[in-house]
Write an enzyme that holds these catalytic residues in place. Structure first.
Site, PDB file in Angstrom:
ATOM      1  N   ARG A  16       0.771  -1.697  -0.576  1.00 51.45           N
ATOM      2  CA  ARG A  16       0.068  -0.401   0.396  1.00 51.45           C
ATOM      3  C   ARG A  16       0.721   1.005  -0.044  1.00 51.45           C
ATOM      4  NH1 ARG A  16      -0.790   4.902   2.717  1.00 51.45           N
ATOM      5  NH2 ARG A  16      -0.513   3.188   4.856  1.00 51.45           N
ATOM      6  N   ASP A  17       1.483   1.853   1.219  1.00 48.60           N
ATOM      7  CA  ASP A  17       2.185   2.636   1.626  1.00 48.60           C
ATOM      8  C   ASP A  17       3.843   2.552   0.649  1.00 48.60           C
ATOM      9  OD1 ASP A  17       3.022   5.308   1.783  1.00 48.60           O
ATOM     10  OD2 ASP A  17       3.040   4.468   4.281  1.00 48.60           O
ATOM     11  N   HIS A 209       4.736   4.256  12.723  1.00 48.59           N
ATOM     12  CA  HIS A 209       4.404   4.480  11.156  1.00 48.59           C
ATOM     13  C   HIS A 209       5.147   5.577  11.232  1.00 48.59           C
ATOM     14  CE1 HIS A 209       3.291   3.587   7.544  1.00 48.59           C
ATOM     15  NE2 HIS A 209       3.237   4.825   6.684  1.00 48.59           N
ATOM     16  N   HIS A 211       8.690   7.302   8.130  1.00 50.82           N
ATOM     17  CA  HIS A 211       8.998   7.754   6.716  1.00 50.82           C
ATOM     18  C   HIS A 211      10.084   7.867   7.565  1.00 50.82           C
ATOM     19  CE1 HIS A 211       6.212   7.045   4.283  1.00 50.82           C
ATOM     20  NE2 HIS A 211       5.207   7.116   5.152  1.00 50.82           N
ATOM     21  N   CYS A 242       4.083   9.893   0.767  1.00 51.13           N
ATOM     22  CA  CYS A 242       3.039   9.590   0.944  1.00 51.13           C
ATOM     23  C   CYS A 242       2.130  10.712  -0.124  1.00 51.13           C
ATOM     24  CB  CYS A 242       2.249  10.972   2.004  1.00 51.13           C
ATOM     25  SG  CYS A 242       0.261  12.083   1.930  1.00 51.13           S
ATOM     26  N   ASN A 251       9.273   4.566   3.740  1.00 56.68           N
ATOM     27  CA  ASN A 251       8.958   4.566   5.640  1.00 56.68           C
ATOM     28  C   ASN A 251      10.715   3.454   5.311  1.00 56.68           C
ATOM     29  OD1 ASN A 251       5.793   4.077   6.195  1.00 56.68           O
ATOM     30  ND2 ASN A 251       5.840   3.113   3.687  1.00 56.68           N
TER      31      ASN A 251
END
Length: 301
Positions: A16-17, A209, A211, A242, A251
């Site tokens: 996803r990310d 979470h 980054h 993002c 990440n």
């Protein structure tokens, strides 16, 4: 001597990310292939896609097909799949796709929330509380971007964060995700925020979470471990970013986080060598420039 936990849980968020910002479209078949490989590496929880407007995030336009292609394999291997949603429609679509776990995103930065979901924090919170109370059969994690700072310079009052957490738990939510969305936190600031929040929420129900925009992702993860966090998000190859945060890098790399924890004697349940090899192969197949240290070390051999 530090009193470290025996093991941690690492949620793989690359599907996803990690992939959402990738410039080259990744085929559904390729996504399914690597999601299964990630499960083989040891992932027991995975952020597998997002149910958002494909015009805003084209890479996630095949969410239903991806979930359909990996659900049986994930069930067989004991991996829980989760999808991201920004509104009621996204949660409904996640349910229709067959997911039982959903992450609802509500940024604690007013500016970021407007850019990310086109709603004010108040509007997003009202939507979230309404769906949380009616989400029978769904395990909902409230993901809070920008807890550790906003890339747009707006202030993040801790009272805003704790008020949102209190309301979420009152609505029946049991999991909270804290995010350094822009990767701008420092170890000292991360510690300060977590020590403040420790008085309001049991960290057994909190994940983090991080980054790595300014190269402090692993240092912040280490501090979080010291402060009692045992649930971490990470992305294979350190992919991610993002779409609504200018300059945000990926990440922390799954393989880098595993390596750090395992070297410290903290079990992760992953096969590190398999994760590294999978990351390198994935990078080559989808034409991604991986920035994780362990993947680059392997690729140079």
């Amino acid at each position: 001597m530090l009193n470290l936990p025996e093991k941690v849980e690492i949620m793989e968020v690359c599907p996803r990310d990690g992939w959402q910002n990738h410039k080259t479209m990744i085929s559904t078949e390729m996504k399914i292939k690597y999601i299964k490989r990630m499960i083989d590496c040891g992932a027991k929880k995975m952020d597998v896609t997002s149910f958002v407007n494909p015009k805003a995030v084209p890479q996630m336009g095949d969410a239903f097909d991806v979930v359909a292609g990996v659900s049986d394999y994930a069930d067989e291997k004991g991996c829980v799949l989760s999808g991201l949603a920004l509104n009621q429609k996204g949660v409904d679509n996640a349910r229709k796709a067959g997911l039982t776990d959903v992450s609802f995103v509500l940024s604690v930065s007013e500016e970021h929330n407007l850019r990310n979901s086109k709603r004010t924090i108040k509007e997003s919170l009202e939507t979230f509380l309404a769906l949380a109370e009616s989400a029978e059969g769904l395990a909902i994690t409230l993901a809070l971007p920008c807890v550790f700072g906003s890339p747009f310079g707006d202030e993040i009052p801790m009272k805003r964060v704790t008020d949102i957490i209190d309301k979420a738990f009152a609505a029946g939510v049991t999991e909270i995700g804290l995010a350094d969305t822009a990767g701008i936190s420092t170890p000292g600031h991360t510690r300060e925020v977590l020590q403040h929040l420790a008085g309001f929420v049991d960290f057994d129900h909190v994940s983090i979470h991080l980054h790595d925009t300014r190269g402090m992702g692993l240092a912040n993860a280490y501090v979080a471990l010291e402060e009692g966090i045992t649930k971490f998000d990470a992305s294979m190859g350190a992919m991610g970013g993002c779409p609504f945060v200018p300059g945000a890098k990926g990440n922390i790399g799954t393989e880098d986080l595993i390596n750090m924890f395992e070297q410290m004697g903290v079990a992760t349940g992953y096969d590190l060598q398999m994760v590294i090899e999978t990351a390198v192969e994935m990078g080559r197949e989808i034409d991604a420039e991986l920035v994780s240290s362990m993947a680059n070390l392997c690729a140079q051999k």
